[in-house]
Write a protein that holds these residues in place. Sequence first.
Motif, short mmCIF file in Angstrom:
data_model
loop_
_atom_site.label_atom_id
_atom_site.label_comp_id
_atom_site.label_asym_id
_atom_site.label_seq_id
_atom_site.Cartn_x
_atom_site.Cartn_y
_atom_site.Cartn_z
N THR A 48 -6.27 -4.83 12.43
CA THR A 48 -6.21 -3.37 12.47
C THR A 48 -6.61 -3.20 10.95
OG1 THR A 48 -3.91 -3.41 12.00
CG2 THR A 48 -4.55 -2.64 14.10
N GLN A 78 -10.48 -0.78 3.49
CA GLN A 78 -9.78 -2.09 3.26
C GLN A 78 -10.79 -3.15 3.39
OE1 GLN A 78 -6.49 -1.74 6.32
NE2 GLN A 78 -5.18 -0.74 4.48
N LYS A 93 -2.13 -2.09 -0.50
CA LYS A 93 -2.54 -2.75 -1.45
C LYS A 93 -2.21 -4.26 -1.33
CE LYS A 93 -0.27 -0.04 -4.44
NZ LYS A 93 -0.04 1.08 -3.40
N SER A 126 -0.97 -5.97 1.12
CA SER A 126 -1.61 -6.55 2.06
C SER A 126 -3.04 -7.11 2.08
CB SER A 126 -1.56 -5.64 3.39
OG SER A 126 -0.38 -5.16 3.75
N GLU A 144 9.60 -2.50 2.16
CA GLU A 144 9.76 -1.41 3.00
C GLU A 144 11.02 -1.71 4.08
OE1 GLU A 144 5.90 -1.60 4.78
OE2 GLU A 144 6.19 -2.88 6.35
N1 LIG Z 1 -4.81 -1.62 8.22
C1 LIG Z 1 -3.45 -1.75 8.50
N2 LIG Z 1 -3.19 -2.10 9.77
C2 LIG Z 1 -1.84 -2.08 10.05
N3 LIG Z 1 -0.70 -1.98 9.17
C3 LIG Z 1 -1.19 -1.80 7.93
C4 LIG Z 1 -2.66 -1.44 7.58
N4 LIG Z 1 -2.45 -1.39 6.33
C5 LIG Z 1 -1.47 -1.39 5.78
N5 LIG Z 1 -0.56 -1.51 6.65
C6 LIG Z 1 1.02 -1.56 6.70
O1 LIG Z 1 1.40 -0.57 5.91
C7 LIG Z 1 2.47 -0.93 5.19
C8 LIG Z 1 2.35 -1.03 3.76
O2 LIG Z 1 1.51 -2.03 3.33
P1 LIG Z 1 1.60 -2.51 1.63
O3 LIG Z 1 2.97 -2.86 1.65
O4 LIG Z 1 0.45 -3.40 1.58
O5 LIG Z 1 1.01 -1.30 0.72
P2 LIG Z 1 1.22 -1.28 -0.41
O6 LIG Z 1 -0.13 -0.21 -0.86
O7 LIG Z 1 1.15 -2.20 -1.51
O8 LIG Z 1 2.51 -0.12 -0.75
P3 LIG Z 1 3.36 0.35 -1.77
O9 LIG Z 1 2.79 0.70 -3.15
O10 LIG Z 1 4.12 1.59 -1.20
O11 LIG Z 1 4.56 -0.72 -1.95
C9 LIG Z 1 2.70 -2.26 5.50
O12 LIG Z 1 3.77 -2.43 6.65
C10 LIG Z 1 1.43 -2.90 6.08
O13 LIG Z 1 1.40 -3.82 7.12
#
Ligand SMILES: Nc1ncnc2c1ncn2[C@@H]1O[C@H](COP(=O)(O)OP(=O)(O)OP(=O)(O)O)[C@@H](O)[C@H]1O
Length: 691
Positions: free
Chosen positions: A202, A207, A229, A231, A633
């Motif tokens: 997904t 991204q 970010k 991920s 999370e």
């Molecule tokens: N394209 C995607 N498909 C499915 N799930 C996603 C997608 N993009 C992000 N997610 C989900 O969203 C959640 C947040 O992702 P992630 O922790 O990488 O974000 P982040 O920007 O680093 O967050 P933060 O700064 O709030 O800690 C995770 O559960 C991730 O699996």
Amino acid sequence: MMDNSSIPFPDEAAHLEDMNKKLEYALERAEKDVEKLDREYKASKRYMAENRGEIDPHEMFQNELLLKQTDRTGAFSVEVRNRLMKLKESPYFARVDFCGEDETEEDPFYIGKFTFKYENDLLIYDWRAPVSGLFYDFETGPAFYDSPSGRIEGRLTRKRQFKIKDGVMEYALESSANVQDEILQRELSHTSDEKMKSIISTIQKEQNRIIRNEKAETLVIQGVAGSGKTSIALHRIAFLLYRHKRQLSARNVTILSPNKVFGDYISNVIPELGEEPIYELGFAELADIQLEGIIGFEKEHDPLEAREEAWIQRARYKSSMKFVSEMDEYIRQLPDLLFVPTDYIFGRFKADREWIRTRFRAYSGYPVKQRLSMTADDIYERFRSENIMEEDIPRRGTILKSLNSMLTIKNSFALYRAFYKWLGRPELFVMPSKKTLEWADVYPFMYLRAAFDGIKKSGVTKHLVVDEMQDYTPVQYAVLNQMFPCPKTILGDFGQSINPHYRYSLEDLRTIYPEAEFVTLSRSYRSTYEIMTFAKSVQNVVSLEPVERHGRAPVIISCADEQEKIREIKRKIRNFENGGNVSLGVILKTNRSAAQMYEILSADCNVSLITPESSSFQNGVTVTSIQMAKGLEFDEVILADADHENYRTEYDRSLLYIACTRAMHELTLLYSGKRTELVSSSFLQRPLVLV
Ligand SMILES: Nc1ncnc2c1ncn2[C@@H]1O[C@H](COP(=O)(O)OP(=O)(O)OP(=O)(O)O)[C@@H](O)[C@H]1O
């Protein structure tokens, strides 16, 4: 057994059946290979052990080589087997049909976690292969992908998405923008596994652009909470490892993460994507490597615990860009301030001070100690060339000793102290105990030391990932750049700064990395629409765009006193234990209050505590602080101290925002006394009636 009722495409059901058979067969063969190599390895070892005294050294050597070879081949066949096992569970998640410009017929391409080749036919394409980009970047219509031989233009005639679990197709959908959204929603509404997982089926267009960016030497990703970010950074690494197999392996990548728990939390993703685990470390460990045996330092304090004003002033000053420019200015003047040469005379040989100074100046760009050593070499070479009569001349070491004595300051520690005097602010340097630096001095000290003694550079790391970029200071980046002169992926969110004393912004990072490519992400995936709307009402991140996934609205509950609050938390824990969610985070503002809450709850609930010393993340109920919850999370979050005392300043607003955005599906705020005014009263629930 395949449940064909949910699959509208009979051709896909048949295709999967065929693929399952081929995978089954390939897996059997791979198992046999592994067993055969294992047998061979054991037999060779036995033979060598039994005949050790009798085999001549040459044969022994040959046997050892053979053994190593079998070992390597064995490891490779285990890897092949493991990949096939993973593929067997879920062979592919998408299909695209593409017709190249010069072709008359389209070809179907199935996309999965790894490549699967069967009797010279490429049946599944790795999600990182060039052709797989079609799936992430285009809807049906004109499309292209960049192959190693150049851009291939054409038309995408079909796009399908699948969910296959344990070899069984759960759904198959003809894809359009709406369907993609639906699938994304299904993925997002799952309860969290223990650790972060891969998102290859997904990945969104914006991204994908970041993951597949091969051009940027340094890429800085600023993204709102939950925008993916972390991920993406991990998928980017998996992508680069795949694309640059020959030049880059997992051991060439280092991830700098804020703490061990976060490191553990993300540690699954890269192995899940079929690559070796990546080395992770924190800023304190890096400092340990550089300063071992030189000087000690105290740990970083919880940034949210109150400190005395002078301490705050010191930390604040050392986190500014101005501080780095002042250090740079000092470093620029350093050679002249530090090195006062005199004539060096040995018998009839003489290097006068001006000549020495000129040589020393010629080596600008090197640490002072190295410049001295190079100057000593020059003097030695000069004496040698003048030594026609073959007289005694001083050795290099002797010359270097004399040059060292011409330094006005002899070691980096004294130099660091002298810097504050030069600055006219000696009060900014305070040592908490003998031979121990305050945390805020560790990286400035390393920076100055790099100019004086030099710094250990990492020759192994070819790509550095820095997560939570907003939590590191400019001087830390300055040191990092010296230690890791390699491409970098730097990511974080300046809207989630955890340290109230830090004084710099994303703009400052642009000054530090003028050549870097900066990208921003504003769509947020983690939390429901309701939670994100609530979080936006706390901190208005204008650009933040929540994904349209709906759930229960967050609630704010007023408790008469602490006892009632604890009763309510326990009640929620019981509900959680009887419900379908997997993780519940009880979040408090500071590490200290989290520890106190843990003491109370652990008496009769099954909870775990995450502190800065913890090293792993588990499912179930976790009690922790905002500092430690950052980056993590939970299916449900209870913010247990949402009162006015704790959250009132603009800075608290940002903390509250971090805490709320840890929740994926449910969010509850509890307070006793006066409620924080940083949340809107429209979310208020009636005072509690406890049952
Ligand atoms: N394209 C995607 N498909 C499915 N799930 C996603 C997608 N993009 C992000 N997610 C989900 O969203 C959640 C947040 O992702 P992630 O922790 O990488 O974000 P982040 O920007 O680093 O967050 P933060 O700064 O709030 O800690 C995770 O559960 C991730 O699996």
